[in-house]
Scaffold this motif. Structure first.
Motif, mmCIF file in Angstrom:
data_model
loop_
_atom_site.group_PDB
_atom_site.id
_atom_site.type_symbol
_atom_site.label_atom_id
_atom_site.label_comp_id
_atom_site.label_asym_id
_atom_site.label_seq_id
_atom_site.Cartn_x
_atom_site.Cartn_y
_atom_site.Cartn_z
ATOM 1 N N MET A 70 1.762 -0.367 -0.125
ATOM 2 C CA MET A 70 0.604 -0.818 0.628
ATOM 3 C C MET A 70 0.570 -0.048 1.950
ATOM 4 S SD MET A 70 -0.264 -4.784 1.770
ATOM 5 C CE MET A 70 -0.778 -5.453 0.206
ATOM 6 N N ASP A 71 -0.598 0.369 2.369
ATOM 7 C CA ASP A 71 -0.779 1.044 3.644
ATOM 8 C C ASP A 71 -0.369 0.092 4.777
ATOM 9 O OD1 ASP A 71 -2.145 3.180 5.385
ATOM 10 O OD2 ASP A 71 -3.217 1.328 5.941
ATOM 11 N N PHE A 72 0.260 0.639 5.826
ATOM 12 C CA PHE A 72 0.766 -0.204 6.911
ATOM 13 C C PHE A 72 -0.328 -1.055 7.541
ATOM 14 C CE2 PHE A 72 2.103 -0.976 11.329
ATOM 15 C CZ PHE A 72 3.219 -1.757 11.066
ATOM 16 N N ASN A 73 -1.494 -0.460 7.788
ATOM 17 C CA ASN A 73 -2.595 -1.242 8.372
ATOM 18 C C ASN A 73 -3.043 -2.360 7.436
ATOM 19 O OD1 ASN A 73 -2.803 -0.001 10.896
ATOM 20 N ND2 ASN A 73 -3.945 1.705 10.019
ATOM 21 N N ASP A 74 -2.992 -2.114 6.138
ATOM 22 C CA ASP A 74 -3.328 -3.159 5.167
ATOM 23 C C ASP A 74 -2.321 -4.306 5.238
ATOM 24 O OD1 ASP A 74 -5.545 -1.741 4.311
ATOM 25 O OD2 ASP A 74 -4.496 -0.844 2.590
ATOM 26 N N VAL A 75 -1.063 -3.957 5.414
ATOM 27 C CA VAL A 75 -0.022 -4.989 5.550
ATOM 28 C C VAL A 75 -0.305 -5.844 6.784
ATOM 29 C CG1 VAL A 75 2.437 -5.412 5.988
ATOM 30 C CG2 VAL A 75 1.753 -3.690 4.318
ATOM 31 N N ILE A 76 -0.538 -5.186 7.915
ATOM 32 C CA ILE A 76 -0.822 -5.908 9.168
ATOM 33 C C ILE A 76 -2.046 -6.805 9.006
ATOM 34 C CG2 ILE A 76 -1.617 -5.618 11.567
ATOM 35 C CD1 ILE A 76 1.147 -4.753 11.602
ATOM 36 N N ASN A 77 -3.110 -6.254 8.430
ATOM 37 C CA ASN A 77 -4.365 -7.009 8.308
ATOM 38 C C ASN A 77 -4.327 -8.070 7.217
ATOM 39 O OD1 ASN A 77 -5.748 -5.678 10.420
ATOM 40 N ND2 ASN A 77 -6.100 -3.924 9.098
ATOM 41 N N SER A 78 -3.375 -7.983 6.303
ATOM 42 C CA SER A 78 -3.269 -8.955 5.210
ATOM 43 C C SER A 78 -2.354 -10.133 5.539
ATOM 44 C CB SER A 78 -2.739 -8.269 3.951
ATOM 45 O OG SER A 78 -3.636 -7.281 3.517
ATOM 46 N N ARG A 79 -1.583 -10.028 6.620
ATOM 47 C CA ARG A 79 -0.646 -11.100 6.952
ATOM 48 C C ARG A 79 -1.406 -12.339 7.421
ATOM 49 N NH1 ARG A 79 1.023 -14.665 9.490
ATOM 50 N NH2 ARG A 79 -0.358 -14.149 11.216
ATOM 51 N N ILE A 80 -1.235 -13.416 6.699
ATOM 52 C CA ILE A 80 -1.823 -14.699 7.067
ATOM 53 C C ILE A 80 -0.785 -15.784 6.837
ATOM 54 C CG2 ILE A 80 -4.222 -14.052 6.600
ATOM 55 C CD1 ILE A 80 -3.992 -15.430 3.890
ATOM 56 N N SER A 81 -1.023 -16.938 7.404
ATOM 57 C CA SER A 81 -0.122 -18.075 7.210
ATOM 58 C C SER A 81 -0.537 -18.821 5.954
ATOM 59 C CB SER A 81 -0.182 -18.998 8.424
ATOM 60 O OG SER A 81 0.300 -18.319 9.567
#
Length: 182
Positions: free
Chosen positions: A1-12
């Motif tokens: 997964m692209d790093f920005n996708d990881v950051i933007n996909s992180r949710i609780s």
């Protein structure tokens, strides 16, 4: 997964399938946590992996919602997660070098950086989680039989998301940026 996708996909995430998480993924998550920066490179973290249903219930019993520290309203949703990782800090190790400032500030900064690395690795692994800090520290310490110099700082439930979690809106970044002074 692209790093920005990881950051933007992180949710609780607070709802999980009853699907086990394999040990190799858990170790990868913890190893990522251990790569976080720390004051003086002291690496003051310790991890307790909990899969046992009874122990998970006992941990949940130490939790609270909001600021209702002694309330009976616990974070029951955590029981859905197949694994809980309790992330602890060794305050003796850090206060030995940095004194009271290390114990009260640096330890929490270091463990928070560790947990963020873990949360991002969880997302990248196709898993879900939620950073839990609402628990009674003394009760959880006693339950986990932690030595006097070890303190629980966060609980990281790990599992496969059940249903779609709501991505909360974040404030605009520009509203938080200041130059040269506030």
């Amino acid at each position: 997964m692209d790093f920005n996708d990881v950051i933007n996909s992180r949710i609780s995430v607070r709802s999980y399938f009853d699907t086990d998480v394999n040990e190799a993924k858990l170790i990868e998550i913890i190893e990522s946590g251990c790569k976080a920066p720390t004051a003086g490179n002291l690496q003051p973290w310790e991890f307790i992996i909990v899969r046992n249903t009874i122990k998970k219930q006992e941990i949940v019993d130490t939790t609270f919602v909001g600021n209702d520290f002694q309330g009976k309203n616990t974070q029951k949703w955590m029981l859905d997660a197949p694994v809980l990782i309790v992330v602890c800090g060794n305050y003796a190790k850090i206060s030995e070098r940095y004194g009271e400032f290390g114990k009260k500030t640096l330890l929490y900064l270091d463990i928070s950086a560790c947990i963020e690395n873990m949360l991002l690795t969880i997302v990248n692994s196709g898993l879900s989680s939620c950073y839990v800090s609402g628990f009674r520290t003394e009760d959880l310490s006693r339950l986990l039989k932690l030595p006097e110099n070890i303190i629980p700082i966060g609980i990281v439930p790990v599992g496969y998301a059940k249903g779609a979690a709501v991505k909360r809106k974040k404030e605009e970044t520009i509203s938080k940026v200041h130059y040269d002074s506030y």
